[in-house]
Design an enzyme around this catalytic site. Sequence first.
Site, PDB file in Angstrom:
ATOM      1  N   HIS A 413       0.795  -1.228   0.000  1.00 36.22           N
ATOM      2  CA  HIS A 413       0.000   0.000   0.000  1.00 36.22           C
ATOM      3  C   HIS A 413       0.823   1.270   0.000  1.00 36.22           C
ATOM      4  O   HIS A 413       0.248   2.359   0.002  1.00 36.22           O
ATOM      5  CB  HIS A 413      -0.916   0.040   1.229  1.00 36.22           C
ATOM      6  N   LYS A 606      -9.430  13.897   4.112  1.00 32.17           N
ATOM      7  CA  LYS A 606      -8.598  12.700   4.136  1.00 32.17           C
ATOM      8  C   LYS A 606      -7.677  12.853   5.332  1.00 32.17           C
ATOM      9  O   LYS A 606      -7.631  13.924   5.939  1.00 32.17           O
ATOM     10  CB  LYS A 606      -7.807  12.549   2.829  1.00 32.17           C
ATOM     11  N   ARG A 607      -6.937  11.809   5.692  1.00 34.74           N
ATOM     12  CA  ARG A 607      -5.989  11.966   6.784  1.00 34.74           C
ATOM     13  C   ARG A 607      -5.065  13.143   6.501  1.00 34.74           C
ATOM     14  O   ARG A 607      -4.699  13.396   5.350  1.00 34.74           O
ATOM     15  CB  ARG A 607      -5.171  10.666   6.950  1.00 34.74           C
ATOM     16  N   LYS A 612       0.107  14.419   1.525  1.00 38.20           N
ATOM     17  CA  LYS A 612      -1.184  14.722   0.895  1.00 38.20           C
ATOM     18  C   LYS A 612      -1.368  16.224   0.647  1.00 38.20           C
ATOM     19  O   LYS A 612      -2.283  16.650  -0.027  1.00 38.20           O
ATOM     20  CB  LYS A 612      -2.334  14.183   1.751  1.00 38.20           C
ATOM     21  N   THR A 717      -8.763   6.482  -2.660  1.00 41.84           N
ATOM     22  CA  THR A 717     -10.090   5.972  -3.015  1.00 41.84           C
ATOM     23  C   THR A 717     -11.134   7.078  -2.895  1.00 41.84           C
ATOM     24  O   THR A 717     -12.197   6.982  -3.501  1.00 41.84           O
ATOM     25  CB  THR A 717     -10.505   4.784  -2.125  1.00 41.84           C
ATOM     26  N   LYS A 721     -14.679   8.194  -4.949  1.00 42.88           N
ATOM     27  CA  LYS A 721     -15.988   8.505  -4.345  1.00 42.88           C
ATOM     28  C   LYS A 721     -16.513   9.840  -4.857  1.00 42.88           C
ATOM     29  O   LYS A 721     -17.693   9.978  -5.180  1.00 42.88           O
ATOM     30  CB  LYS A 721     -15.863   8.582  -2.821  1.00 42.88           C
TER      31      LYS A 721
HETATM   32  C1  LIG Z   1     -12.475   6.868   1.574  1.00 39.91           C
HETATM   33  C2  LIG Z   1     -12.040   7.301   2.907  1.00 39.91           C
HETATM   34  C3  LIG Z   1     -10.690   7.549   3.152  1.00 39.91           C
HETATM   35  C4  LIG Z   1      -9.622   7.475   2.079  1.00 39.91           C
HETATM   36  O1  LIG Z   1      -9.441   8.773   1.555  1.00 39.91           O
HETATM   37  P1  LIG Z   1      -8.208   9.133   0.609  1.00 39.91           P
HETATM   38  O2  LIG Z   1      -8.510  10.528   0.200  1.00 39.91           O
HETATM   39  O3  LIG Z   1      -8.258   8.199  -0.549  1.00 39.91           O
HETATM   40  O4  LIG Z   1      -6.980   9.023   1.420  1.00 39.91           O
HETATM   41  C5  LIG Z   1     -10.318   7.950   4.420  1.00 39.91           C
HETATM   42  N1  LIG Z   1     -11.221   8.091   5.402  1.00 39.91           N
HETATM   43  C6  LIG Z   1     -12.535   7.872   5.196  1.00 39.91           C
HETATM   44  C7  LIG Z   1     -13.494   8.054   6.327  1.00 39.91           C
HETATM   45  C8  LIG Z   1     -12.988   7.458   3.957  1.00 39.91           C
HETATM   46  O5  LIG Z   1     -14.290   7.230   3.760  1.00 39.91           O
END
Ligand SMILES: *Cc1c(COP(=O)(O)O)cnc(C)c1O
Length: 873
Positions: A413, A606-607, A612, A717, A721
């Site tokens: 990953h 996101k985190r 990022k 991911t 979305k």
């Molecule tokens: C989809 C999702 C992530 C992943 O987000 P990235 O932007 O791809 O790092 C992290 N936290 C939650 C709650 C999510 O639903």
Amino acid sequence: MSLFNFGPTSPLTDSEEQFTPRPRHKRTFTGFTPRELKSIDAVIPLEHRNLWKKYAIGEFQTKEEFQGEFVRHVETTLARSLYNCDELAAYQAASQAIRDRLIVAWNKTQQKHTLRDPKRIYYLSLEFLMGRAMDNAMLNLNVKQLTGDGVSGFGFRLEDLIEKEPDAALGNGGLGRLAACFIDSLSTLNYPGWGYGLRYQYGIFKQKIIDGYQVEQPDYWLTFDNAWEIPRTEIAIDVMFYGYTRKFTDDEGKVHRIWEGGDLVQAVPYDFPVPGYGTENVNNLRLWSSKPNREFDFAKFNEGAYDQSVAEQQQAETISAVLYPNDNFYLGKELRLKQQYFWVAASLSDIVRRFKKSRRPWIEFSDQIAIQLNDTHPTLAVVELQRILVDREGLDWDEAWEIVTSTFGYTNHTVLPEALEKWQVDLIGNLLPRHLEIIYDINLYFLQDVEKRFPGDHDLLSRVSIIEESNPRQVRMAYLAIIGSHKVNGVAELHSELIKTTIFKDFVKIYNEDKFTNVTNGITPRRWLHQANPKLSKLIAEKLGGYDFLNNLGLLKGLEKYANDKTFHKEWLEIKRANKARLAALIKSQSGVEVDTNALFDIQVKRIHEYKRQQMNIFSVIYRYLQLKAASPEERKKFQKRVSIFGGKSAPGYYMAKTIIKLINAVGAVVNNDAEIGDLLKVVFIEDYNVSKAEIITPASDISHHISTAGTEASGTSNMKFVLNGGLIIGTVDGANIEITREIGENNIFLFGHLAEDVEDLRHSHRFGHTELNPDLQKVFDVIESGLFGDANIYSNLLNSIGNHGSDYYLVSDDFASFLNAQQQVDKAYADQDAWAQKSITAVANMGFFSSDRAINEYAENIWQIEPVPLDN
Ligand SMILES: *Cc1c(COP(=O)(O)O)cnc(C)c1O
């Protein structure tokens, strides 16, 4: 449903086990073969079977039947009444009723799998970021409408009840959410597949923002009974730690080693039914909880050390107590290693027990079982299976190793060096002495092989050794995972290429290149479209003539012919507006900030991580603010109104990420209270980003940020979305952004920044050359340093990591001009709403590839070699 009866001493709760043939229809729950199953029905007298059939659990089919179940659960399960049934009780009763239906289907599925004995996939993940279960279960069982009607008969609104459920937040971010999407797809596609994980008592912490800073609070999510789990206290498994190994020679002169004398901890499974969509299939997610071993230390007890004995026992419970809150960051704590082994040992014991029940020869193990390692966290499974086969089952080393390597697959990953797991040799040797010996043997045989094929290349040997000869010495878990698996995959095309050319380069040379493959991540359209965005799902269903696209996301392509349809644009944008209003209400209720739904909603959730680059985003927001301030009132009117929305958790010990959160909030405090600016710019930080919040946030975006330094984000991911919900992306040429661009077309995404292939040279030039800070970024730094956002010292480390001879490791300055330019393109494009709608519709129409169903089918075909188990007709 097959019928059986059972004696009072044999509780039959693990229904996969319930066909044990015993004379005179007495059954326990172990030790039968599928062949024997056929005869079982014959053993049970017809009258018993008929009686069972007569009283088979009724599944509610109508509103009225649901209401009957609801009242029964309020009065019996909850021991409450009409007079004290509040919303929480109503949620609990409704979820109990739905749980009953899930369990009936779960039982049928497990019985069918036992009977057919197909090859199974076990997905080992230390994280499952599930979110809430009830809405998903209602949609998948197709009972949401009648449940809503049912509870409204008692004066409740279903939306309010759904809100009562705490998130199952047993994960940090993308990796855990991927596991959740994957088990959804396994069920939906009728694959026999289980997830195995840990049942943390505390999930990822709850984030509060106090005075602009992140404050962590514990997430004790099990305060109320959890209807979505089934405790299996009768299947507890003993797991050993510490102890020593002993060598002995058997009667035939063969030398054995065994592990003994350690402490025992009990692993108790909790089963979470995972319903598929549009199928009766309900798979299982089995999460382990640690409990003290049943055997009490009586010696200590008698010595009067009762309290000490009890205290030691309670230590056991800490193993599964808490999820480590680091995302993409390795921390070499012993408790974490304990968690890993505890979970791996319990899961393998379970898997091997199920296999042995079939009485097949060991050689068939990998014909029946595939195990996927979600990152290196479960890598000890490789060693544990080898130990079981050699030490316990008496197989020869080579025979066992062949079984092991044909069973496991490993998913990588990340290429970030700080995320790669390397356990200290001494730590493993102390906690798991026999496993360390086996690791050394695996390494020895592997290196002997390499030496034979590349004679004299000592450098190669030390580069690929599982043991890093550093001080202290370390076990490189990724190498162990590669050597112990038959396939290694990355999670997006670029990332899968990068691992082959960088961190695992030598292994590509040693193994056949086709050991390395790619499976691009995906998301489940059930949760991330149908559940999160019911209005859009309904509109799409109207156009495509039904909801088949939820099982076959490629059908979205049928939307393309409406991409230039102006009336469709209106409907499309109207739904976006409604979703923005829903998010605006959340923002208002949380932070008090009112945002204009006519503004462009610009989102980065996101985190929080330097790679990022939320820092780059907030710098660009500050830049925009400066431009607005410098503009005349006339010029200002030409600016696109924006709401910049941030959200995400920082690891508690990640100082730089916490500084970024503080800066975002400080900028918000200034900008949002600047009367001159008004609705032209708002900056919000949404507290406690989690799956349930993501379900509200994702459908509301016009544009979202996926702006990692090229080569650092393995896939992402949330990018998928957002686009699936009609939001466009501003992003770098990184991770799955690249494949999203390929699918939806480069006119429908705003790409910018340097490419992965340039990154190394740029970093080199920072180290050895003079690189001036980008002048616009310099202006931003100047106002931060002027104290506009509070004491400038708070931000000095953040700014110094980029300017002031900082290394700017994540290339914020290098990409800044290109980033600002892309932002301008976004504003320009958004001004033409029809053109924007056309981009949005075209993008959605081409998102079929990013269904997790596609990803799971690829794993099934290329890595697991498993087939769906057809439905009974
Ligand atoms: C989809 C999702 C992530 C992943 O987000 P990235 O932007 O791809 O790092 C992290 N936290 C939650 C709650 C999510 O639903």
